[in-house]
Write an enzyme that holds these catalytic residues in place. Structure first.
Site, mmCIF file in Angstrom:
data_model
loop_
_atom_site.group_PDB
_atom_site.id
_atom_site.type_symbol
_atom_site.label_atom_id
_atom_site.label_comp_id
_atom_site.label_asym_id
_atom_site.label_seq_id
_atom_site.Cartn_x
_atom_site.Cartn_y
_atom_site.Cartn_z
ATOM 1 N N GLU A 94 4.604 5.909 10.051
ATOM 2 C CA GLU A 94 4.475 5.616 11.304
ATOM 3 C C GLU A 94 4.028 4.029 11.244
ATOM 4 O OE1 GLU A 94 1.156 4.549 11.706
ATOM 5 O OE2 GLU A 94 0.791 5.429 9.569
ATOM 6 N N GLY B 102 -0.285 2.839 6.105
ATOM 7 C CA GLY B 102 0.792 3.236 6.868
ATOM 8 C C GLY B 102 2.039 3.068 6.353
ATOM 9 N N GLU B 103 3.030 2.988 7.408
ATOM 10 C CA GLU B 103 4.369 2.607 7.312
ATOM 11 C C GLU B 103 4.968 3.478 6.615
ATOM 12 O OE1 GLU B 103 4.808 -1.157 5.695
ATOM 13 O OE2 GLU B 103 3.618 -2.165 7.171
ATOM 14 N N GLY B 104 4.598 4.496 5.879
ATOM 15 C CA GLY B 104 4.999 5.419 5.023
ATOM 16 C C GLY B 104 4.858 5.441 3.628
ATOM 17 N N ILE C 47 7.298 -1.301 3.329
ATOM 18 C CA ILE C 47 7.905 0.126 2.967
ATOM 19 C C ILE C 47 9.319 -0.442 2.712
ATOM 20 C CG2 ILE C 47 8.714 0.235 5.439
ATOM 21 C CD1 ILE C 47 7.749 2.874 3.105
#
Length: 335
Positions: free
Chosen positions: A160, A302-304, A102
């Site tokens: 997240e 994930g992680e955006g 990210i």
């Protein structure tokens, strides 16, 4: 922003609407740009949608922010993840050091990265035997999410980090939209067949334990969610109040909105689905939310990360809308 659960409910009951005049002006501009009508496809619709929330015929993204919320889950002790809970803390450290996906993807999108760790030393309760959070804990998480929305941003992307949060996401979806655990549970971090069986059992147990609880957005989030999921919900609601469009990341970020969308379907009007992830339940969830993903890249990190990549699509849509000449300006016949 939310002192009580009633405050949260009142805010949801008074969601703002897009500026119809700005949308109409943007649509009229699209009709005059030097291209056949509709030839830029969804880029045209994106620009018009964005105009309605920014209240401008020619909206722009000056400052974009990617907010990643991290939380730990007590249900991780049930063996539902391929990684231990300690990885949440370790990945937050990696974010801070600039070494995660990210970090690179937010930079490529020209977006500021904000990482919000939420009481990582205090996992939520095992929601098969108790609510995941107390009312005070859920309110604190909602407000932590709301706090990332500031007056100077034009776009927010949410993501997240939290070991076991795909289990919480599946529980939120099943509680909100119905169906069995099998309709929503997937491999998450990559668990094997035994891990999936444990996840299915955990979600079934959680749904049964909370079956008679109030089905309000707040109660569903606090009982079956996690701090990072509640924070995403708080950020989305605060962004709506500030008329800031939001890009959702994958299955987990989208699941944070599920309890709200059931009661208030209009919550999705200022949202963009950044992508459809490889997690099996995500496509089904986006269908229930009425959101069409901008990208399909088989991502499941994930992680955006997917939301960050999608910011470039939004920038392109607004650049074409703002930068192209009209038929009259270009002296081209056909306008």
């Amino acid at each position: 922003m939310f002192a009580t659960a009633a405050d949260f409910a009142a805010t949801l009951a008074a969601l703002s609407s897009a500026d119809a005049a700005a949308r109409a002006a943007a649509a009229a501009r699209q009709a005059q740009l030097t291209k056949p009508p509709g030839s830029l496809g969804r880029l045209e619709a994106i620009a018009i949608q964005f105009a309605g929330w920014q209240g401008s015929e020619r909206p722009r993204i000056g400052k974009a922010r990617v907010a990643v919320f991290a939380g730990n889950h007590g249900v991780a002790a049930r063996g539902v993840s391929a990684f231990p809970a300690e990885v949440t803390v370790e990945m937050v450290r990696n974010f801070a050091n600039g070494g995660a996906a990210i970090n690179a993807l937010a930079g490529a999108a020209g977006a500021e990265l904000t990482v919000v760790p939420l009481d990582l030393d205090r996992p939520t309760a095992d929601f098969t035997a108790a609510p995941a959070m107390t009312e005070a804990e859920c309110l604190a998480a909602l407000n932590a999410g709301a706090a990332v929305v500031s007056d100077d941003i034009d776009l927010l992307a949410v993501g997240e980090m939290g070991i076991a949060n795909s289990t919480a996401a599946a529980a939120l979806c099943a509680r909100s939209f119905g169906g069995s655990a099998a309709d929503w549970v997937g491999p998450g971090t990559g668990v094997d067949a035994h891990g999936i069986a444990r996840k299915l059992a955990v979600v079934d147990d959680a749904l049964a334990f909370h079956a008679t609880a109030p089905a309000t957005p707040f109660e569903t989030l606090r009982r079956l969610g996690g701090r990072e999921l509640a924070a995403i919900a708080g950020a989305v609601v605060a962004a709506r109040a500030a008329r800031v469009p939001v890009v959702l990341d994958g299955f987990i970020a989208s699941a944070a909105i599920a309890p709200i969308a059931v009661a208030h379907p209009e919550i999705t009007e200022h949202l963009f689905a950044g992508h459809v992830s490889a997690e099996p339940g995500h496509a089904r969830l986006l269908g229930r939310l009425g959101l069409e993903p901008l990208l399909a890249l088989n991502m499941r990190l994930g992680e955006g990360s997917g939301a960050a990549v999608a910011i470039n699509i939004l920038r392109s849509a607004l650049a074409a809308h703002d930068g192209m000449a009209t038929f009259a300006e270009a002296g081209v016949s056909g306008g």
